[in-house]
Enzyme design. Structure first.
Site, PDB file in Angstrom:
ATOM      1  N   GLU A  98       1.015  -1.211   0.032  1.00 18.73           N
ATOM      2  CA  GLU A  98      -0.023   0.079  -0.086  1.00 18.73           C
ATOM      3  C   GLU A  98       0.901   1.133  -0.209  1.00 18.73           C
ATOM      4  O   GLU A  98       1.553   1.458   1.084  1.00 18.73           O
ATOM      5  CB  GLU A  98      -0.965  -0.056   1.088  1.00 18.73           C
ATOM      6  CG  GLU A  98      -2.136   1.053   1.168  1.00 18.73           C
ATOM      7  CD  GLU A  98      -2.020   2.165   2.271  1.00 18.73           C
ATOM      8  OE1 GLU A  98      -1.679   3.031   1.782  1.00 18.73           O
ATOM      9  OE2 GLU A  98      -2.154   1.742   3.173  1.00 18.73           O
ATOM     10  N   CYS A 141      -1.759   8.428   3.843  1.00 19.14           N
ATOM     11  CA  CYS A 141      -1.678   8.121   2.474  1.00 19.14           C
ATOM     12  C   CYS A 141      -3.137   8.385   1.699  1.00 19.14           C
ATOM     13  O   CYS A 141      -3.167   8.786   0.579  1.00 19.14           O
ATOM     14  CB  CYS A 141      -1.409   6.564   2.176  1.00 19.14           C
ATOM     15  SG  CYS A 141      -2.340   5.337   3.165  1.00 19.14           S
TER      16      CYS A 141
END
Length: 485
Positions: free
Chosen positions: A253, A287
């Site tokens: 990720e 993120c």
């Protein structure tokens, strides 16, 4: 209840011990740069011992009664909540979490443990009709054996737990290498929680070391079958190369440059509330943070003014103060990156509406207007409390702008027409997008992951079970088979 000790040690085969490396890591408080504790680093021998231990233990752990693993998850969840105050203190002082952010992260970690408690009994196999007369075919799901995890510093407790808990729950052993900025909250305190809950020695191991000394060795180590990493895209690509050469599975990720789209029929007040949270939660060091706000030209000025008013009211400073919304960035390097991004964007023609300065490692909430797609704050991931406002005139232009970067992790859009919103959302090249909400969403029973340069693989629900397991075909020739020779 006594607080945990030995959190500045390596945890290998159930033992807390000093690393065998020659150097140290000073664990710094981002707000005042004081030294919290010091680690004697792990070396390659420590890494070998951690993987060897995990491999041996996994042979038993992966075949035991699934209820043993279920109960471990439940006990660890109870331990976490029993020590909520202690963990909160660590999140505040180690990674500059505000009280709100720490509360959110602990609750997510708790929910992840509860969700993972159901995974041991979801290791479903199945049968397949055979093309061969008299044969029966079975498919069994099995744990991989040993999993590697490299944890990030921004949401270290939860983003570690979302791999650790499922990996252990489905029968794997795990070796963790936490980020040097969060060795406790991303590593050793998690090992302590599981240890207190009664995990067998060697199922979880934690090595704290410098990436330049053990990083590649840890990543490519033949002892593991999968690498789970959350972090920047450039580092993730390097991990992907090493893992690919070793034929490992990858769950990566990576970075995000998430678009927040405000269509012409949006509820502006609701969109402003969402955008402020999506951009400024944990100083934008997520993120999934809202990175670019795209606003229809007809409501751009109204949105800008209300967004500015809301952002001006945000308190910033010491994360230990319960009133603080925006605390410091993780270190001065991160501060310089954000200020440079702001300066370059202003030089390119953006208008500085708010902020733009830093006090120590605390960057003021910053808003740039009249941003265009060629500006740095549009193209680059900010990872700080700054955001650009972008105009668009048509839905088609908004789609093009939203897709106009190398990233595709999360996103959000606001509209009163839900069917219009769904059709718009389906055109966005992103793993996740949220209508009439903001981009920072992570629920344990959904597929979490990105497209393009935002990563590979999915976390959550059966998707992470698939990542952390393998399947084996076993056939039985029940009736004698006739062979051609």
């Amino acid at each position: 209840m006594e607080k945990y000790t030995e959190l500045n040690k390596q945890f290998i085969n159930g033992q807390w011990r000093e690393g065998k490396g020659d150097s140290i890591i000073d664990n710094l408080n981002p707000f005042d740069n004081s030294v919290i504790n010091t680690f004697k680093v792990a070396n390659k021998q420590d890494v070998d011992e951690a993987y060897d231990t995990a491999k041996d233990v996994s042979k038993v752990w992966g075949t035991n009664n699934p209820l043993v693993r279920r109960d471990l998850m439940m006990r660890t969840a109870d331990v976490l909540m029993k020590r909520e105050h202690e963990v909160t203190e660590w999140l505040i002082k180690e990674v500059a979490s505000t009280a709100l952010k720490a509360q959110v992260e602990i609750k997510q970690s708790y929910d992840m443990l509860i969700e993972a408690s159901g995974y041991p009994t979801r290791m479903h196999g199945f049968t397949i009709p055979s093309f061969t007369e008299g044969k029966e075919s079975y498919v069994f799901r099995k744990p991989l054996g040993v999993v590697s995890m490299i944890s990030p510093w921004n949401f270290p407790l939860y983003l570690s737990m979302r791999t650790i808990a499922p990996a252990i729950a489905v029968g794997n052993a795990i070796v963790i290498k936490p980020a040097s900025q969060s060795p406790v909250t991303g590593g050793t305190i998690i090992a302590k929680l599981f240890e207190e809950a009664g995990i067998p020695a060697g199922v979880i191991n934690c090595v704290v070391g410098k990436s330049g000394e053990i990083g590649d060795y840890f990543t490519g180590h033949p002892g593991s079958r999968l690498i789970s990493f959350t972090g920047s895209t450039p580092v993730g690509k390097g991990i992907g190369r090493i893992g690919g050469e070793a034929l490992k599975k990858l769950a990566l990720e990576l970075g995000g440059n998430n678009a927040f789209v405000v269509l012409d029929d949006a509820d502006v007040d609701r969109a402003v509330e969402s955008a402020v949270f999506g951009r400024f939660m944990h100083q934008g060091q997520i993120c999934m943070s809202t990175n670019r706000i795209l606003i229809h030209d007809s409501i751009y000025d109204t949105f800008r003014d209300k967004f500015l008013d809301k952002a001006k009211a945000l308190t910033y400073g010491d994360p230990a103060d319960p009133k603080t919304i925006i605390g410091p960035l993780i270190d001065n390097k991160a501060v310089k990156h954000v200020l440079d991004l702001i300066e370059r964007s202003v030089q390119a023609g953006a208008k500085l509406e708010l902020g733009g300065q830093a006090e120590g490692n605390v960057v003021q909430p910053t808003i740039l207007s009249e941003v265009t797609k060629d500006m740095p704050i549009f193209q680059e991931e900010v990872f700080g409390p700054a955001v650009g406002l972008v105009r668009f005139k048509t839905d088609e232009e908004a789609v093009e702008l939203a897709n106009g970067t190398e990233y595709g992790l999360s996103g959000a859009l606001h509209t009163r027409d839900l069917q219009r919103g769904i059709q718009f959302a389906k055109q966005i090249e992103t793993g996740m997008i949220h209508i009439n909400d903001q981009s920072v969403n992570d629920e344990m029973n959904t597929p979490f992951g990105g497209e393009k340069n935002s990563g590979v693989g999915r976390f959550g629900d059966d998707f992470i079970v698939d990542e952390l397991t393998t399947v084996q075909w076993i056939s039985v020739q029940v009736q004698p088979r006739k062979y051609p020779f």
